[in-house]
Design a protein around this motif. Structure first.
Motif, PDB file in Angstrom:
ATOM      1  N   GLY A 665      70.038 -54.240 -13.511  1.00 32.06           N
ATOM      2  CA  GLY A 665      69.785 -52.854 -11.808  1.00 32.06           C
ATOM      3  C   GLY A 665      70.206 -51.862 -12.536  1.00 32.06           C
ATOM      4  O   GLY A 665      70.903 -51.106 -11.464  1.00 32.06           O
ATOM      5  N   ALA A 666      70.765 -52.113 -13.612  1.00 30.31           N
ATOM      6  CA  ALA A 666      71.852 -50.838 -14.243  1.00 30.31           C
ATOM      7  C   ALA A 666      70.945 -50.099 -14.823  1.00 30.31           C
ATOM      8  O   ALA A 666      69.397 -49.757 -15.544  1.00 30.31           O
ATOM      9  N   ASN A 682      56.329 -50.817 -17.202  1.00 30.95           N
ATOM     10  CA  ASN A 682      57.107 -50.501 -16.139  1.00 30.95           C
ATOM     11  C   ASN A 682      58.684 -50.169 -15.684  1.00 30.95           C
ATOM     12  O   ASN A 682      58.738 -48.895 -14.760  1.00 30.95           O
ATOM     13  N   ASP A 683      59.394 -50.205 -16.194  1.00 31.84           N
ATOM     14  CA  ASP A 683      60.882 -49.711 -16.098  1.00 31.84           C
ATOM     15  C   ASP A 683      60.748 -48.652 -16.405  1.00 31.84           C
ATOM     16  O   ASP A 683      61.643 -48.019 -15.428  1.00 31.84           O
ATOM     17  N   ALA A 684      60.182 -48.050 -17.228  1.00 35.14           N
ATOM     18  CA  ALA A 684      60.645 -46.288 -17.830  1.00 35.14           C
ATOM     19  C   ALA A 684      59.897 -45.722 -16.413  1.00 35.14           C
ATOM     20  O   ALA A 684      59.980 -44.165 -16.925  1.00 35.14           O
ATOM     21  N   THR A 685      59.304 -45.727 -15.582  1.00 39.00           N
ATOM     22  CA  THR A 685      58.565 -45.689 -15.055  1.00 39.00           C
ATOM     23  C   THR A 685      59.122 -45.130 -12.904  1.00 39.00           C
ATOM     24  O   THR A 685      59.417 -46.993 -12.756  1.00 39.00           O
ATOM     25  N   TRP A 686      58.680 -44.195 -12.694  1.00 38.88           N
ATOM     26  CA  TRP A 686      59.615 -43.749 -12.142  1.00 38.88           C
ATOM     27  C   TRP A 686      58.319 -42.949 -10.459  1.00 38.88           C
ATOM     28  O   TRP A 686      57.575 -41.886 -10.644  1.00 38.88           O
ATOM     29  N   ARG A 687      58.623 -43.818  -9.296  1.00 36.40           N
ATOM     30  CA  ARG A 687      57.980 -42.873  -8.607  1.00 36.40           C
ATOM     31  C   ARG A 687      58.398 -41.411  -7.868  1.00 36.40           C
ATOM     32  O   ARG A 687      59.259 -41.986  -6.548  1.00 36.40           O
ATOM     33  N   ILE A 688      58.003 -40.205  -8.094  1.00 29.92           N
ATOM     34  CA  ILE A 688      58.798 -39.009  -7.316  1.00 29.92           C
ATOM     35  C   ILE A 688      57.799 -38.974  -5.549  1.00 29.92           C
ATOM     36  O   ILE A 688      57.320 -38.816  -5.182  1.00 29.92           O
ATOM     37  N   GLU A 701      62.054 -43.613  -6.636  1.00 31.09           N
ATOM     38  CA  GLU A 701      61.393 -45.305  -6.371  1.00 31.09           C
ATOM     39  C   GLU A 701      61.211 -45.865  -7.479  1.00 31.09           C
ATOM     40  O   GLU A 701      60.168 -45.670  -8.993  1.00 31.09           O
ATOM     41  N   SER A 702      61.887 -47.098  -7.869  1.00 34.41           N
ATOM     42  CA  SER A 702      61.568 -47.770  -9.551  1.00 34.41           C
ATOM     43  C   SER A 702      59.492 -48.489  -8.835  1.00 34.41           C
ATOM     44  O   SER A 702      59.339 -48.799  -7.884  1.00 34.41           O
ATOM     45  N   ARG A 703      59.106 -48.044 -10.458  1.00 28.55           N
ATOM     46  CA  ARG A 703      57.869 -48.568 -10.241  1.00 28.55           C
ATOM     47  C   ARG A 703      57.128 -50.225 -10.002  1.00 28.55           C
ATOM     48  O   ARG A 703      56.535 -50.509  -9.443  1.00 28.55           O
ATOM     49  N   ASN A 704      57.910 -51.485 -10.293  1.00 27.06           N
ATOM     50  CA  ASN A 704      57.813 -52.302 -10.658  1.00 27.06           C
ATOM     51  C   ASN A 704      58.998 -53.068  -9.558  1.00 27.06           C
ATOM     52  O   ASN A 704      58.989 -54.165  -8.819  1.00 27.06           O
ATOM     53  N   TYR A 718      72.307 -46.927 -11.124  1.00 29.14           N
ATOM     54  CA  TYR A 718      71.728 -48.274 -10.995  1.00 29.14           C
ATOM     55  C   TYR A 718      70.361 -47.615  -9.901  1.00 29.14           C
ATOM     56  O   TYR A 718      69.986 -46.931  -9.386  1.00 29.14           O
ATOM     57  N   LYS A 719      69.499 -48.972  -9.902  1.00 31.99           N
ATOM     58  CA  LYS A 719      68.245 -48.912  -9.359  1.00 31.99           C
ATOM     59  C   LYS A 719      68.475 -50.463  -7.958  1.00 31.99           C
ATOM     60  O   LYS A 719      68.926 -50.855  -8.713  1.00 31.99           O
ATOM     61  N   GLU A 720      69.097 -49.905  -7.267  1.00 32.37           N
ATOM     62  CA  GLU A 720      69.170 -50.337  -6.227  1.00 32.37           C
ATOM     63  C   GLU A 720      68.308 -50.167  -4.932  1.00 32.37           C
ATOM     64  O   GLU A 720      67.730 -49.019  -4.675  1.00 32.37           O
ATOM     65  N   GLY A 721      67.778 -51.191  -3.846  1.00 35.51           N
ATOM     66  CA  GLY A 721      67.422 -50.757  -2.161  1.00 35.51           C
ATOM     67  C   GLY A 721      68.807 -50.849  -1.557  1.00 35.51           C
ATOM     68  O   GLY A 721      70.381 -50.809  -2.110  1.00 35.51           O
ATOM     69  N   GLY A 722      68.676 -50.542  -0.251  1.00 39.12           N
ATOM     70  CA  GLY A 722      69.409 -49.782   0.530  1.00 39.12           C
ATOM     71  C   GLY A 722      69.632 -49.299   1.706  1.00 39.12           C
ATOM     72  O   GLY A 722      68.030 -48.592   1.872  1.00 39.12           O
ATOM     73  N   SER A 723      70.011 -49.025   2.808  1.00 40.39           N
ATOM     74  CA  SER A 723      69.905 -48.392   3.397  1.00 40.39           C
ATOM     75  C   SER A 723      71.334 -47.508   3.963  1.00 40.39           C
ATOM     76  O   SER A 723      72.372 -47.500   3.496  1.00 40.39           O
TER      77      SER A 723
END
Length: 793
Positions: A665-666, A682-688, A701-704, A718-723
């Motif tokens: 998560g971090a 996968n952890d080192a890949t991000w969608r712009i 956005e996290s790839r996986n 961190y890597k997090e979801g939310g609104s």
């Protein structure tokens, strides 16, 4: 509030045609206090006259470089009205007899003290240095003689400003009406009150400060010597606080000169306003270096134009001024003549690159300035000398600023002269009433005084914006007032409310700018379809300099700095954040809090006594220059490929095999190679993707873990979801061009903070910050990323 400029009140017309002379020596005698009887004023019980005390200054709580340079008998000897000059005048500044009575009392029988005019009674330079309240009335008295070579002319008694309700008597007869107003100049024709010999002038002033309903700015009734507390409000300034002077005029004479440059037409629009001018015409001549550029004749009180071909435009970088001469004509003979000056410039709004911007002479130039409160530890509201008045404006220039916001105070006309001559854009606040909602009488007074202030400064080329109200203090009718100010002076921008996002302020919704206050900032102010975006206040970085504190240990700031290195790094980081992030996204101006410390505020770039410049002048000047220059360039914005996967590589030498990855998560950096396992790739890949909070920026956005993003929270990433708005802002980053093709990622909601790797962890780091991850070593390298092909396509 009026919708068309109004002429000054008519003055008596009697008297013969003026006889001009080039110099005059005025005999300024001082009289001991004596009992005077004034019609309509209650007299004190008879008593033996008492001579006033000998005058001595009081020790200032802090001394400026000019404290000891103030003449006793002739302080501020410069001609006080540079845009309407005459060669003959007599300065009445100096030592006056003085007394304080109850607010409802009549003239005192004796004046037992002496005060140095024009310094307020609360100040050390006045020689009084005493707390004045709403229960007090101030009384001033002095003698003067009118030079014999003024015979045949009318004599005007002029006050630069007196706070607040001022009544004047000459030889025991009241001169005109009582004046109510603390920030505008006023005059009386006293010719018919003179006795041909030694004359006596008596002035009474009542100033209730915040207990009344009038404009007070930041004045509050406090102790006059240093004390803890006070916050953002300061010592009151009661009574006469600008120059008092005599001036001879013709019976028919020029009283005001309104000038508006018209760059499109290569001409100057002028209106000559006068008194006793029936049957006269006006002639205005514009010249440069003694050579006439254009001349025209027109009606007194009516607008006409003077040609100014191939006009040399006034700018902060080139503050070129033309000389102006205005004459009042009777037939073909000039019966009055005044000198003035003008600068040919325009100010307005225009779309630049699709964004609404303020434009100077048709071009966008970022306006970078400071909040200038105009307070002095020795003179409070009055600068000790003209050199001191100039000094703060010169320091703006030395530090690379091109603008100054004069904060809820109106300075003497010589301050505007120096702004015009040095080249600074001026935002002029109308001084605020107290923070409570004003009643109808207070509103009427405030609007009338605002009109007079506009009239008296409408010809200054440096003044580009009127700021009506501030943070909701005394707010009312915001939209109406903004519309009426714009109609009253359409040649300038209007700000209906500075700090519409702050402190209960209500935005009128109109005017030329939307103005936010963000501490420390710079925040995310953006333009609308009808208003440019400005940052009316930000910063407030504090550092207390030992030996230069108003109340030692009592200073406060919006963010204390541990040392000068941090102060410099933090401040320059704020300016860089504006240049790199906020200006490209629509911010057009910023006002840093503030140019000097003020009493217990320690936010200044200079100490309150002006003895110490806290910041590195060369470095700040370079940062301001870079900001201004960037606003004039058309560099393409940094863009990233949206909808595609990418990996972010470290560019710091020795660590270039590391990439941004998430783990538990971090966010961290880790070495990734072709031989790394699939999970790490996968952890080192991000969608712009377009920024969740602003489509002009980006989110990662996290790839996986689709729907989870890089997000900062209390500096850690961190890597997090939310609104929600906060999450979307925290998960949005704006790209800034880095070295060698790299990209720096600035936090959308904290533009001065950048995504940085530190000890393999990802943080939001602040230039000049005090956390370990803000370490200045390799700061730029650690915050620069290479956007590369994804490890996991």
């Amino acid at each position: 509030m009026r919708r068309t400029p109004a002429p000054p009140s008519a003055l008596p017309r009697s008297g013969r045609r003026a006889r001009w002379v080039t110099t005059v020596l005025a005999v300024l005698a001082l009289l001991a206090g004596t009992v005077l009887t004034v019609s309509g004023t209650a007299a004190a019980a008879p008593q033996a006259p008492q001579a006033p005390q000998a005058w001595t200054p009081k020790p200032a709580p802090m001394t400026t470089p000019w404290t000891g340079q103030v003449p006793v008998d002739n302080p501020l000897p410069e001609y006080p009205r540079p845009q309407l000059t005459r060669p003959d005048w007599a300065n009445l500044n100096g030592i006056w007899d003085f007394a304080v009575t109850a607010a409802d009392a009549g003239r005192p029988a004796t004046f037992t003290e002496r005060i140095r005019v024009p310094f307020v009674a609360e100040s050390a330079l006045s020689g009084i240095q005493r707390r004045i309240t709403q229960n007090d009335k101030l009384w001033y008295k002095r003698a003067f003689t009118v030079p014999s070579n003024w015979n045949g002319r009318r004599v005007q008694l002029n006050f630069g400003a007196s706070d607040w309700r001022t009544t004047v008597w000459v030889n025991d007869r009241q001169a005109g009406a009582t004046h109510s107003g603390g920030y505008d100049s006023f005059s009386y024709d006293i010719t018919d009150l003179l006795n041909g010999g030694t004359n006596t002038v008596v002035v009474s002033v009542w100033d209730p400060t915040q207990t009344g309903g009038q404009a007070v700015g930041k004045q509050r009734i406090n102790d006059v010597t240093p004390h803890p507390g006070g916050g953002i409000f300061y010592t009151a300034a009661s009574g006469i606080w600008q120059t008092v002077w005599l001036e001879p005029t013709a019976a028919a004479h020029i009283a005001r000169l309104d000038m508006v440059p018209d760059l499109t037409g290569n001409r100057l629009e002028v209106t000559v306003r006068g008194a006793g001018t029936g049957g006269h015409q006006a002639r205005v001549t514009v010249s440069s270096g003694g050579t006439t550029v254009g001349t025209a004749t027109g009606p007194v009180g009516g607008e006409f134009t003077v040609p100014v071909p191939n006009a040399h435009r006034w700018t902060p970088d080139d503050p070129f001024l033309y000389d102006v001469k205005a004459e009042l004509l009777s037939g073909g003979t000039a019966v009055d003549s005044v000198g003035s000056y003008t600068g040919m410039r325009s100010i307005g709004l225009a779309r630049v690159g699709g964004l609404l911007r303020p434009v100077l002479n048709g071009e966008f130039v970022f306006q970078t300035g400071t909040l200038d409160q105009g307070y002095w530890p020795d003179g409070i509201y009055t600068a000790p000398t003209d050199a001191a008045l100039r000094h703060d404006l010169q320091k703006h220039k030395d530090l690379g600023f091109n603008m100054v916001r004069k904060h809820i105070k109106v300075e003497p006309q010589r301050w505007f002269y120096w702004a015009d001559r040095l080249g600074l854009l001026v935002w002029q606040d109308m001084p605020a009433m107290d923070t409570r909602t004003p009643d109808s009488a207070a509103r009427t007074q405030w609007e009338a005084e605002y009109d007079r202030i506009i009239d008296q400064h409408r010809s200054s080329p440096s003044l580009v914006m009127w700021v009506n109200q501030n943070e909701g203090w005394g707010q009312y009718d915001q939209a109406r007032i903004a519309s009426e100010v714009k109609a009253y002076d359409p040649s300038r921008l209007v700000n209906n409310m500075s700090g519409v996002n702050c402190c209960g302020a209500v935005d009128g919704g109109n005017g030329d700018v939307v103005d936010h206050h963000v501490y420390v900032g710079p925040g995310t102010t953006v333009p609308s379809a009808t208003r440019a975006a400005v940052l009316g206040e930000f910063g407030g970085l504090g550092f207390k300099v030992a030996g230069h504190e108003w109340y030692p240990g009592g200073g406060f700031s919006y963010e204390d700095q541990p040392d000068l290195a941090h102060l410099n790094n933090r401040f320059v980081g704020l300016l860089d954040g504006i240049r790199e992030v906020r200006m490209p996204r629509g911010l057009s101006a910023s006002v840093y809090t503030e140019i000097t410390d003020v009493e217990n505020e320690a936010n200044g770039l200079l100490t309150y006594d002006r003895q110490v410049v806290k910041v590195d002048e060369a470095r700040v000047r370079a940062a301001n220059r870079a900001l201004i220059d960037a606003s004039r360039s058309s560099a393409a914005p940094v863009t990233l490929p949206t909808g595609q996967y990418r990996s972010l590589r470290v560019t710091t030498p020795g660590y270039t095999d590391r990439y941004v990855r998430h783990q538990d998560g971090a966010a961290f950096t880790a070495v990734v190679t072709g031989g790394s396992d699939a999970l790490l790739k996968n952890d080192a890949t991000w969608r712009i993707v377009p920024g969740l909070a602003d489509s002009g920026c980006y989110s990662f956005e996290s790839r996986n873990y689709p729907g989870e993003y890089l997000r900062h929270r209390e500096y850690r990433v961190y890597k997090e979801g939310g609104s929600g708005d906060l999450f979307r802002a925290d998960a949005t980053f704006c790209p800034v061009r880095g070295a060698n093709g790299g990209v720096r990622l600035s936090a959308y909601n904290f533009p001065e903070q950048y995504l940085r790797h530190y000890n393999a962890e990802l943080w939001l780091a602040t230039p000049g910050g005090t956390h370990t991850w803000d370490n200045p070593a390799l700061f730029t390298e650690d915050t620069t990323w290479a956007v590369e092909a994804p490890w996991a396509p």
